[in-house]
Design a protein around this motif. Structure first.
Motif, PDB file in Angstrom:
ATOM      1  N   ALA A  50     -24.356 -34.410 -17.901  1.00  0.00           N
ATOM      2  CA  ALA A  50     -23.070 -34.080 -17.277  1.00  0.00           C
ATOM      3  C   ALA A  50     -22.244 -33.108 -18.125  1.00  0.00           C
ATOM      4  O   ALA A  50     -21.426 -32.363 -17.589  1.00  0.00           O
ATOM      5  CB  ALA A  50     -22.277 -35.354 -17.024  1.00  0.00           C
ATOM      6  N   ILE A  51     -22.445 -33.103 -19.448  1.00  0.00           N
ATOM      7  CA  ILE A  51     -21.629 -32.251 -20.323  1.00  0.00           C
ATOM      8  C   ILE A  51     -21.837 -30.764 -20.032  1.00  0.00           C
ATOM      9  O   ILE A  51     -20.885 -30.051 -19.720  1.00  0.00           O
ATOM     10  CB  ILE A  51     -21.916 -32.579 -21.802  1.00  0.00           C
ATOM     11  N   PRO A  52     -23.075 -30.240 -20.085  1.00  0.00           N
ATOM     12  CA  PRO A  52     -23.250 -28.825 -19.754  1.00  0.00           C
ATOM     13  C   PRO A  52     -23.124 -28.549 -18.259  1.00  0.00           C
ATOM     14  O   PRO A  52     -22.920 -27.408 -17.855  1.00  0.00           O
ATOM     15  CB  PRO A  52     -24.674 -28.523 -20.246  1.00  0.00           C
ATOM     16  N   MET A  53     -23.235 -29.585 -17.443  1.00  0.00           N
ATOM     17  CA  MET A  53     -23.128 -29.386 -16.007  1.00  0.00           C
ATOM     18  C   MET A  53     -21.675 -29.180 -15.590  1.00  0.00           C
ATOM     19  O   MET A  53     -21.380 -28.494 -14.601  1.00  0.00           O
ATOM     20  CB  MET A  53     -23.724 -30.594 -15.275  1.00  0.00           C
ATOM     21  N   ALA A  54     -20.756 -29.797 -16.345  1.00  0.00           N
ATOM     22  CA  ALA A  54     -19.342 -29.743 -15.975  1.00  0.00           C
ATOM     23  C   ALA A  54     -18.726 -28.378 -16.199  1.00  0.00           C
ATOM     24  O   ALA A  54     -17.793 -27.987 -15.503  1.00  0.00           O
ATOM     25  CB  ALA A  54     -18.564 -30.805 -16.746  1.00  0.00           C
ATOM     26  N   GLY A  55     -19.200 -27.642 -17.188  1.00  0.00           N
ATOM     27  CA  GLY A  55     -18.620 -26.347 -17.460  1.00  0.00           C
ATOM     28  C   GLY A  55     -19.594 -25.431 -18.167  1.00  0.00           C
ATOM     29  O   GLY A  55     -20.542 -25.880 -18.813  1.00  0.00           O
ATOM     30  N   THR A  56     -19.366 -24.145 -18.027  1.00  0.00           N
ATOM     31  CA  THR A  56     -20.270 -23.164 -18.629  1.00  0.00           C
ATOM     32  C   THR A  56     -19.968 -22.935 -20.103  1.00  0.00           C
ATOM     33  O   THR A  56     -20.663 -22.150 -20.756  1.00  0.00           O
ATOM     34  CB  THR A  56     -20.166 -21.831 -17.872  1.00  0.00           C
ATOM     35  N   GLY A  57     -18.930 -23.579 -20.636  1.00  0.00           N
ATOM     36  CA  GLY A  57     -18.588 -23.384 -22.044  1.00  0.00           C
ATOM     37  C   GLY A  57     -19.617 -23.975 -22.989  1.00  0.00           C
ATOM     38  O   GLY A  57     -19.787 -23.502 -24.113  1.00  0.00           O
ATOM     39  N   THR A  58     -20.314 -25.023 -22.540  1.00  0.00           N
ATOM     40  CA  THR A  58     -21.359 -25.648 -23.357  1.00  0.00           C
ATOM     41  C   THR A  58     -22.694 -24.994 -23.061  1.00  0.00           C
ATOM     42  O   THR A  58     -23.109 -24.936 -21.894  1.00  0.00           O
ATOM     43  CB  THR A  58     -21.445 -27.157 -23.058  1.00  0.00           C
ATOM     44  N   PRO A  59     -23.399 -24.509 -24.079  1.00  0.00           N
ATOM     45  CA  PRO A  59     -24.705 -23.878 -23.836  1.00  0.00           C
ATOM     46  C   PRO A  59     -25.666 -24.843 -23.154  1.00  0.00           C
ATOM     47  O   PRO A  59     -25.727 -26.030 -23.492  1.00  0.00           O
ATOM     48  CB  PRO A  59     -25.191 -23.512 -25.247  1.00  0.00           C
ATOM     49  N   LEU A  60     -26.404 -24.320 -22.205  1.00  0.00           N
ATOM     50  CA  LEU A  60     -27.346 -25.144 -21.457  1.00  0.00           C
ATOM     51  C   LEU A  60     -28.405 -25.753 -22.369  1.00  0.00           C
ATOM     52  O   LEU A  60     -28.822 -26.896 -22.173  1.00  0.00           O
ATOM     53  CB  LEU A  60     -28.020 -24.303 -20.369  1.00  0.00           C
TER      54      LEU A  60
END
Length: 236
Positions: A50-60
């Motif tokens: 959920a962390i990278p899915m919630a926003g594009t700020g976190t690298p995939l």
């Protein structure tokens, strides 16, 4: 903005596919039968994805590495529990007898923080409303209750009556939703020509007309046509 939405869409698809793949690797287990470490793995899989899915700020890649780390941890714990009885007991716990000879073991209930209401509910669900009918009740490590009824309360089976029974086994699916299972046909030494001729007896002009067809171990073919193909179909 459109490009960003497309990126988010692609990231979600990648993470969804990865989580689905990892869950498939973990095995076919229902949530109610999971061991504690397996349940923790599934919960954390959802959180990490959920962390990278919630926003594009976190690298995939951070999310993918986290998912892979959880998979490795789960496999490591699973390997340890298979090899060591003591560690398996420490991680997953031990089955606990909470009913013996029709009487509830109060100390075991208190130790497990398991209420009488919980016990009675599970007994009713399993079809044993009377505690006195139970020889042993065991609370398994996954929280499920296993019941061994008293001998006088067990259902009568053919062996009790001295009756001989034929081997039943599992039927072999041959057609599922119009699709022929060629591998199953080959495994039992049959071919599609035989199948089509047998299906014709049920009114199926082609396998696509069949909802489900299976051959049992006695050589009897069960066939159910799809609703749109049943009109005018002759009886088998």
């Amino acid at each position: 903005e459109a490009a960003e939405l497309i990126i988010v869409f692609i990231r979600v698809l990648i993470l969804y596919t990865t989580v689905l793949f990892f869950l498939r690797i973990l095995g076919k287990r229902q949530v109610s039968t999971l061991q504690p470490y397996e349940l923790v793995t599934i919960i954390l899989l959802a959180d990490v994805a959920a962390i990278p899915m919630a926003g594009t700020g976190t690298p995939l890649v951070h999310g993918l590495v986290g998912l892979f780390a959880l998979l490795v941890a789960s496999y490591t714990v699973s390997f340890i529990t298979m090899k060591s009885t003591k560690l398996r007991a420490a991680i997953s716990g031990r089955p606990t007898i909470i009913i013996a000879n029709g009487r509830i073991i109060e100390d075991a209930m208190k130790e497990l923080r398991y209420t009488i209401n919980d016990l009675l509910e599970q007994l009713r669900v399993m079809g044993w409303p009377n505690v006195q009918d139970v020889e042993f009740g065991v609370l398994e490590t996954n929280g499920q209750l296993s019941v061994v009824p008293k001998s006088q309360k067990r259902p009568v089976n053919p062996e009790d009556l001295g009756l001989e029974t034929k081997y039943e086994g599992l039927p072999t699916p041959l057609v599922v939703d119009g699709q022929v299972d060629v591998q199953n046909l080959r495994r039992i030494g049959l071919d599609e020509q035989w199948l089509r001729s047998e299906l014709a007896r049920f009114g199926a002009r082609r396998p696509g007309d069949v909802l489900y067809a299976a051959l049992d171990t006695q050589g009897r073919l069960f066939c159910q046509l799809k609703a749109e193909a049943q009109n005018g179909a002759p009886p088998a």
